[in-house]
Design an enzyme around this catalytic site. Structure first.
Site, PDB file in Angstrom:
ATOM      1  CD  GLN A  83      -2.755  -1.085   2.416  1.00 56.94           C
ATOM      2  OE1 GLN A  83      -2.456  -0.535   3.506  1.00 56.94           O
ATOM      3  NE2 GLN A  83      -3.508  -2.087   2.712  1.00 56.94           N
ATOM      4  CG  HIS A 147      -3.182  -0.168   7.783  1.00 56.85           C
ATOM      5  ND1 HIS A 147      -3.809  -0.881   8.992  1.00 56.85           N
ATOM      6  CD2 HIS A 147      -3.896  -0.870   6.679  1.00 56.85           C
ATOM      7  CE1 HIS A 147      -4.790  -1.708   8.500  1.00 56.85           C
ATOM      8  NE2 HIS A 147      -4.717  -1.618   7.218  1.00 56.85           N
ATOM      9  CD  GLU A 239     -13.856   5.276  13.877  1.00 52.59           C
ATOM     10  OE1 GLU A 239     -14.187   4.463  14.763  1.00 52.59           O
ATOM     11  OE2 GLU A 239     -13.134   6.476  14.055  1.00 52.59           O
ATOM     12  CE1 TYR A 249     -11.387  11.777  17.422  1.00 54.24           C
ATOM     13  CE2 TYR A 249      -9.011  12.117  18.130  1.00 54.24           C
ATOM     14  CZ  TYR A 249     -10.093  12.766  18.045  1.00 54.24           C
ATOM     15  OH  TYR A 249     -10.457  13.948  18.037  1.00 54.24           O
ATOM     16  CE1 TYR A 260     -11.295  -5.803   5.954  1.00 55.04           C
ATOM     17  CE2 TYR A 260      -8.974  -6.093   7.310  1.00 55.04           C
ATOM     18  CZ  TYR A 260     -10.289  -5.244   6.338  1.00 55.04           C
ATOM     19  OH  TYR A 260      -9.658  -4.161   6.082  1.00 55.04           O
TER      20      TYR A 260
END
Length: 363
Positions: A83, A147, A239, A249, A260
């Site tokens: 990613q 991520h 979110e 958070y 998953y």
């Protein structure tokens, strides 16, 4: 380079392609500005009408106002794995004087990877970056390809926000001795602002502004200069959060999604001392790219939040003050929307990964 030059010539001689989009503001026009991009990630507007586009593999494309384009040299040395790669671009408000451009990207350190922030000066002819330097990098780096975040936003006071994902290490988002799963706030040179919330807190990274985030890939300031982020949940639980300095958070202690596998995440949806999202999506939309609109072309949309979906091929428009999804801006062009920003004239610009194209929405 031959591919890019042929496309530049094509763009210079053919009219722009326009399509209709039906919205609550009536029929709007979606115009293809340019195509031929490979895994485009972010848009940055230049004061002269040009645009910078980042591609995940490390290319920075300068699309000039006349439609010609060039691959800008001497920019970030990004590692394109999983990613990661070359991610966001941010053109600061003083670009006309400084000519500085900021980038987030994946860098290496001792064989591992992590999100970094760098800057360089765009040359007067727009073909290279002068004096490019890495000014900050997350700690620690990890041997994962997931991520990374990562959006870069200039705050009203000139400091820089950069969003960092949890790197696939869920508990680390609650470990403030690392930068994982946090919003970072830095000075323009990569230093630590004197009013950061954890500046003098033992065993806490002083660059952290907020924490407990999973993978924020959208970020924008509202009219009051407050930062908002859009972040990926797991299975459900994407979110939208209004970021408070020092706020927790909740990830992975609380979430509105599941793993998953279908297993429960953490302790539920609420816990004392942890912030609630202003909005969440279930099922997930894979949010990426976020803009809070000024109302310049569509006054009824002033203050609304626009978030691109990488999964469901639309742009979500959320209304306040309770922050709910009011409508989906969707057309054949909104395939896997990676970035959404407001242009200088109030037009809404977006990048589609599916078509490898840059579009703008106008009345």
């Amino acid at each position: 380079m031959l591919r890019r030059l042929s496309l530049a010539a094509l763009c210079a001689c053919l009219p722009l392609t326009a399509h209709a989009m039906t919205t609550m503001q009536g029929k709007l026009t979606v115009t293809q500005v340019a195509d031929g991009f490979e895994q485009p990630w972010a848009i940055g507007h230049l004061p002269d009408g040009g645009v910078l586009i980042t591609e995940r593999d490390g290319a920075v494309i300068h699309l000039r106002a006349d439609g010609s384009r060039v691959s800008v040299m001497d920019g970030p040395q990004a590692i394109a794995e999983g990613q990661g790669g070359l991610l966001d671009v941010m053109v600061p408000r003083d670009f006309t004087q400084s000519r500085e451009v900021f980038f987030s990207y994946v860098s290496t350190q001792n064989g591992s990877t992590g999100t970094a922030l760098g800057k360089g000066r765009l040359s007067e002819d727009g073909t290279r970056f002068e004096g490019f330097e890495k000014i900050w990098q997350m700690a620690p780096h990890k041997q994962t390809e997931r991520h990374f975040g990562s959006r870069v936003v200039e705050a009203m006071d000139g400091t820089i926000f950069i969003t960092i994902g949890d790197r696939g290490d869920r508990p680390s988002a609650q470990d403030r001795s690392t930068h994982n799963g946090s919003v970072i706030r830095l000075t323009r040179s990569g230093g630590i602002p004197s009013d950061n919330p954890f500046l003098n807190t033992p065993n806490v990274q002083p660059a952290i502004y907020s924490y407990g985030h999973r993978n924020p890939q959208g970020a924008s300031l509202d009219a009051d200069g407050v930062l908002w982020v859009a972040e990926h949940g797991a299975r459900g639980g994407d979110e939208v959060n209004r970021v408070k300095p020092g706020g927790n958070y909740g990830w992975p202690v609380i979430s509105y999604g599941t793993h998953y596998s279908g297993d429960k995440i953490g302790e539920g949806t609420r816990k004392e001392g942890m912030e609630q999202p202003l909005h969440y999506w279930d099922p997930s939309i894979a949010p990426s790219g976020m803009m809070i609109y000024s109302g310049k072309l569509w006054p009824a949309w002033e203050g609304d939040i626009f978030v691109g979906s990488l999964r469901d091929n639309y742009i979500s428009r959320l209304e306040g003050p309770n922050v709910f999804e009011r409508e989906k801006l969707q057309s054949p062009q909104t395939g896997r929307v990676r970035d959404v920003i407001e242009g200088p004239d109030g037009a809404i610009w977006f990048l589609s990964v599916d078509s490898g194209a840059l579009y703008k929405i106008t009345p």
